[in-house]
Write a protein that holds these residues in place. Structure first.
Motif, PDB file in Angstrom:
ATOM      1  N   ARG A   1      11.524   3.686   3.163  1.00  0.00           N
ATOM      2  CA  ARG A   1      10.356   3.025   2.562  1.00  0.00           C
ATOM      3  C   ARG A   1      10.769   2.108   1.414  1.00  0.00           C
ATOM      4  O   ARG A   1      11.788   2.354   0.754  1.00  0.00           O
ATOM      5  CB  ARG A   1       9.363   4.075   2.062  1.00  0.00           C
ATOM      6  CG  ARG A   1       8.664   4.840   3.170  1.00  0.00           C
ATOM      7  CD  ARG A   1       7.800   5.972   2.625  1.00  0.00           C
ATOM      8  NE  ARG A   1       8.597   7.059   2.069  1.00  0.00           N
ATOM      9  CZ  ARG A   1       8.112   8.237   1.701  1.00  0.00           C
ATOM     10  NH1 ARG A   1       6.809   8.464   1.836  1.00  0.00           N
ATOM     11  NH2 ARG A   1       8.892   9.171   1.204  1.00  0.00           N
TER      12      ARG A   1
ATOM     13  N   GLN B   1       4.470   2.973 -11.877  1.00  0.00           N
ATOM     14  CA  GLN B   1       3.435   2.875 -10.837  1.00  0.00           C
ATOM     15  C   GLN B   1       2.110   2.400 -11.408  1.00  0.00           C
ATOM     16  O   GLN B   1       1.427   1.550 -10.817  1.00  0.00           O
ATOM     17  CB  GLN B   1       3.259   4.245 -10.157  1.00  0.00           C
ATOM     18  CG  GLN B   1       2.386   4.215  -8.922  1.00  0.00           C
ATOM     19  CD  GLN B   1       0.910   4.509  -9.205  1.00  0.00           C
ATOM     20  OE1 GLN B   1       0.570   5.031 -10.283  1.00  0.00           O
ATOM     21  NE2 GLN B   1       0.042   4.191  -8.260  1.00  0.00           N
TER      22      GLN B   1
ATOM     23  N   GLU C   1       0.088  -1.090 -10.444  1.00  0.00           N
ATOM     24  CA  GLU C   1      -1.303  -1.135  -9.985  1.00  0.00           C
ATOM     25  C   GLU C   1      -2.182  -1.942 -10.931  1.00  0.00           C
ATOM     26  O   GLU C   1      -3.127  -2.603 -10.498  1.00  0.00           O
ATOM     27  CB  GLU C   1      -1.843   0.286  -9.818  1.00  0.00           C
ATOM     28  CG  GLU C   1      -1.182   1.077  -8.696  1.00  0.00           C
ATOM     29  CD  GLU C   1      -1.345   0.428  -7.333  1.00  0.00           C
ATOM     30  OE1 GLU C   1      -2.338  -0.314  -7.128  1.00  0.00           O
ATOM     31  OE2 GLU C   1      -0.474   0.635  -6.465  1.00  0.00           O
TER      32      GLU C   1
ATOM     33  N   GLU D   1       0.822  -1.206   0.000  1.00  0.00           N
ATOM     34  CA  GLU D   1       0.000   0.000   0.000  1.00  0.00           C
ATOM     35  C   GLU D   1       0.861   1.262   0.000  1.00  0.00           C
ATOM     36  O   GLU D   1       0.435   2.305  -0.470  1.00  0.00           O
ATOM     37  CB  GLU D   1      -0.941  -0.008   1.217  1.00  0.00           C
ATOM     38  CG  GLU D   1      -2.053  -1.045   1.123  1.00  0.00           C
ATOM     39  CD  GLU D   1      -2.918  -0.834  -0.108  1.00  0.00           C
ATOM     40  OE1 GLU D   1      -3.345   0.313  -0.367  1.00  0.00           O
ATOM     41  OE2 GLU D   1      -3.152  -1.823  -0.839  1.00  0.00           O
ATOM     42  N   GLU D   2       2.053   1.166   0.531  1.00  0.00           N
ATOM     43  CA  GLU D   2       2.941   2.337   0.589  1.00  0.00           C
ATOM     44  C   GLU D   2       4.301   1.985   0.000  1.00  0.00           C
ATOM     45  O   GLU D   2       4.910   0.978   0.377  1.00  0.00           O
ATOM     46  CB  GLU D   2       3.108   2.835   2.022  1.00  0.00           C
ATOM     47  CG  GLU D   2       3.943   4.110   2.101  1.00  0.00           C
ATOM     48  CD  GLU D   2       3.987   4.724   3.496  1.00  0.00           C
ATOM     49  OE1 GLU D   2       4.433   5.883   3.619  1.00  0.00           O
ATOM     50  OE2 GLU D   2       3.580   4.045   4.456  1.00  0.00           O
ATOM     51  N   TYR D   3       4.771   2.810  -0.912  1.00  0.00           N
ATOM     52  CA  TYR D   3       6.049   2.585  -1.565  1.00  0.00           C
ATOM     53  C   TYR D   3       6.478   3.872  -2.268  1.00  0.00           C
ATOM     54  O   TYR D   3       5.684   4.814  -2.414  1.00  0.00           O
ATOM     55  CB  TYR D   3       5.952   1.443  -2.585  1.00  0.00           C
ATOM     56  CG  TYR D   3       4.815   1.600  -3.587  1.00  0.00           C
ATOM     57  CD1 TYR D   3       4.981   2.364  -4.747  1.00  0.00           C
ATOM     58  CD2 TYR D   3       3.573   1.012  -3.366  1.00  0.00           C
ATOM     59  CE1 TYR D   3       3.951   2.522  -5.655  1.00  0.00           C
ATOM     60  CE2 TYR D   3       2.533   1.172  -4.266  1.00  0.00           C
ATOM     61  CZ  TYR D   3       2.723   1.918  -5.414  1.00  0.00           C
ATOM     62  OH  TYR D   3       1.690   2.085  -6.303  1.00  0.00           O
TER      63      TYR D   3
ATOM     64  N   ALA E   1       6.363   9.190  -4.140  1.00  0.00           N
ATOM     65  CA  ALA E   1       5.831   8.392  -3.031  1.00  0.00           C
ATOM     66  C   ALA E   1       4.325   8.201  -3.196  1.00  0.00           C
ATOM     67  O   ALA E   1       3.608   9.129  -3.594  1.00  0.00           O
ATOM     68  CB  ALA E   1       6.118   9.081  -1.700  1.00  0.00           C
ATOM     69  N   PHE E   2       3.850   6.987  -2.893  1.00  0.00           N
ATOM     70  CA  PHE E   2       2.428   6.663  -2.967  1.00  0.00           C
ATOM     71  C   PHE E   2       1.992   5.947  -1.687  1.00  0.00           C
ATOM     72  O   PHE E   2       2.752   5.160  -1.119  1.00  0.00           O
ATOM     73  CB  PHE E   2       2.130   5.757  -4.166  1.00  0.00           C
ATOM     74  CG  PHE E   2       2.211   6.444  -5.500  1.00  0.00           C
ATOM     75  CD1 PHE E   2       1.087   7.024  -6.067  1.00  0.00           C
ATOM     76  CD2 PHE E   2       3.422   6.525  -6.183  1.00  0.00           C
ATOM     77  CE1 PHE E   2       1.155   7.659  -7.299  1.00  0.00           C
ATOM     78  CE2 PHE E   2       3.495   7.155  -7.415  1.00  0.00           C
ATOM     79  CZ  PHE E   2       2.361   7.724  -7.970  1.00  0.00           C
ATOM     80  N   ARG E   3       0.775   6.240  -1.274  1.00  0.00           N
ATOM     81  CA  ARG E   3       0.141   5.522  -0.166  1.00  0.00           C
ATOM     82  C   ARG E   3      -1.319   5.288  -0.540  1.00  0.00           C
ATOM     83  O   ARG E   3      -2.054   6.232  -0.828  1.00  0.00           O
ATOM     84  CB  ARG E   3       0.224   6.298   1.145  1.00  0.00           C
ATOM     85  CG  ARG E   3      -0.364   5.534   2.349  1.00  0.00           C
ATOM     86  CD  ARG E   3      -0.409   6.357   3.615  1.00  0.00           C
ATOM     87  NE  ARG E   3       0.940   6.763   4.028  1.00  0.00           N
ATOM     88  CZ  ARG E   3       1.338   8.020   4.105  1.00  0.00           C
ATOM     89  NH1 ARG E   3       0.492   9.007   3.773  1.00  0.00           N
ATOM     90  NH2 ARG E   3       2.551   8.325   4.503  1.00  0.00           N
ATOM     91  N   GLY E   4      -1.717   4.022  -0.606  1.00  0.00           N
ATOM     92  CA  GLY E   4      -3.080   3.706  -0.983  1.00  0.00           C
ATOM     93  C   GLY E   4      -3.437   4.173  -2.384  1.00  0.00           C
ATOM     94  O   GLY E   4      -4.590   4.537  -2.648  1.00  0.00           O
TER      95      GLY E   4
ATOM     96  N   GLN F   1      -0.673   9.805  -4.615  1.00  0.00           N
ATOM     97  CA  GLN F   1       0.658  10.387  -4.537  1.00  0.00           C
ATOM     98  C   GLN F   1       0.776  11.268  -3.302  1.00  0.00           C
ATOM     99  O   GLN F   1      -0.082  12.108  -3.031  1.00  0.00           O
ATOM    100  CB  GLN F   1       0.953  11.208  -5.787  1.00  0.00           C
ATOM    101  CG  GLN F   1       2.353  11.822  -5.795  1.00  0.00           C
ATOM    102  CD  GLN F   1       2.677  12.536  -7.098  1.00  0.00           C
ATOM    103  OE1 GLN F   1       2.142  12.201  -8.147  1.00  0.00           O
ATOM    104  NE2 GLN F   1       3.552  13.524  -7.036  1.00  0.00           N
ATOM    105  N   THR F   2       1.852  11.088  -2.536  1.00  0.00           N
ATOM    106  CA  THR F   2       2.047  11.847  -1.298  1.00  0.00           C
ATOM    107  C   THR F   2       3.285  12.732  -1.316  1.00  0.00           C
ATOM    108  O   THR F   2       3.501  13.497  -0.374  1.00  0.00           O
ATOM    109  CB  THR F   2       2.126  10.891  -0.093  1.00  0.00           C
ATOM    110  OG1 THR F   2       3.231   9.986  -0.276  1.00  0.00           O
ATOM    111  CG2 THR F   2       0.839  10.092   0.065  1.00  0.00           C
TER     112      THR F   2
END
Length: 303
Positions: free
Chosen positions: A100, A173, A177, A19-21, A45-48, A51-52
């Motif tokens: 991470r 990414q 997914e 979920e996070e990477y 960065a991605f979470r769920g 993009q974070t």
């Protein structure tokens, strides 16, 4: 970032959908982390699935960027003239990653360069665990091709800006997914799916047949002495080298001063223990011998 001897563990491969990477992609001046340099770093960065954050910088190498690399990536010597050096860029990347897991396509290539850079400048290997869309693709689609271009075509992903770090991060990414969704829809547990078959040596150069038809002397492999190391994914060395001979290439079974291309089988990784052929080729490259190291997938582009 200060040099550290306390962290000696290199990251390990994770075969899972997390979920996070952080998606990572590098552009470089060539294929070998021993003799070539990083010229662009991109990380998102991605979470769920959201993009974070992101980190991106051009990097100024110590040597000039070749015209071939400029044509491939669009990155010129003028563009990197005032960019940070790799020593200046690595602390920012290290802080952004924050331990991470890293997602990359053909991760052994990118992590090979980062391992070399971390060891050279900080006295430690690249410590983050990693995921690899190429390795996942090989498991899910064993008979297909697995370049990033192949994955984008398979899943209908746009390729705008290909061969620049941030664009390649986005494509990687999305492919990751898409494969997560493929497994979810089909009830596939990635870890339980059998590994694809790999083909070892079984090579007899005397049994290679000369091409029946006249070969194109302008073919990029014509007259080039080509050697293979590591286990192959699609076929035996005998079969692959026959294809090389069919286009006018010269098959060899050892690395010598005549060798011009060393092909790494899919099982061979920059981050793993290197074969004697790779070590010898890298030593020759460091001494100025014009030998090129390429992946199995890259060789297929010419065939």
């Amino acid at each position: 970032m200060e040099k550290s001897r306390s962290i000696r563990r290199a990251g390990k491969y994770i075969e899972d959908f997390l979920e996070e990477y952080v998606v990572l992609d590098l552009e470089t001046t060539g294929l070998s982390p021993v003799t070539h340099e990083i010229i662009e770093i991109g990380a998102i960065a991605f979470r769920g699935g959201v993009q974070t954050g992101e980190y991106c910088t051009l990097v100024r190498p110590k040597t000039r960027i070749s015209g071939f690399i400029t044509n491939l990536t669009g990155i010129s010597n003028d563009m990197v003239r005032f960019s940070p050096t790799i020593e200046e860029a690595l602390p920012g990347l290290h802080g952004f990653l924050d331990g991470r897991p890293v997602l990359a396509h053909n991760a052994s290539f990118d992590l090979g360069f980062l391992n070399a850079a971390y060891e050279r400048h900080f006295g430690m290997p690249f410590p983050n665990d990693y995921l690899d869309t190429m390795r996942i693709s090989r498991k899910l689609y064993p008979t297909a091709r697995h370049r990033l271009q192949d994955l984008t075509e398979r899943f209908g992903i746009e390729r705008d800006g290909a061969h620049r770090s941030m664009a390649d991060c986005i494509m990687t990414q999305r492919a990751y997914e898409c494969m997560r969704e493929h497994c979810r829809r089909n009830g596939i547990e990635l870890k339980k799916k059998p590994k694809p078959n790999r083909f070892g040596s079984g090579l007899n150069l005397k049994e290679l047949k000369r091409p029946e038809n006249e070969v194109d002397k302008n073919h990029p492999l014509y007259g080039r002495c080509i050697c293979i190391t590591g286990a192959l994914l699609r076929e035996t060395r005998q079969e692959l080298l026959q294809k090389v001979v069919n286009v006018g290439g010269v098959a060899v079974d050892s690395v010598t001063k005549k060798t011009e291309i060393l092909v790494l089988g899919s099982k061979e990784e920059w981050t793993a223990r290197k074969s004697s052929k790779v070590l010898k080729a890298e030593k020759m490259m460091s001494e100025g011998h014009p030998i090129r190291i390429m992946s199995e997938e890259e060789l297929y582009r010419f065939l």
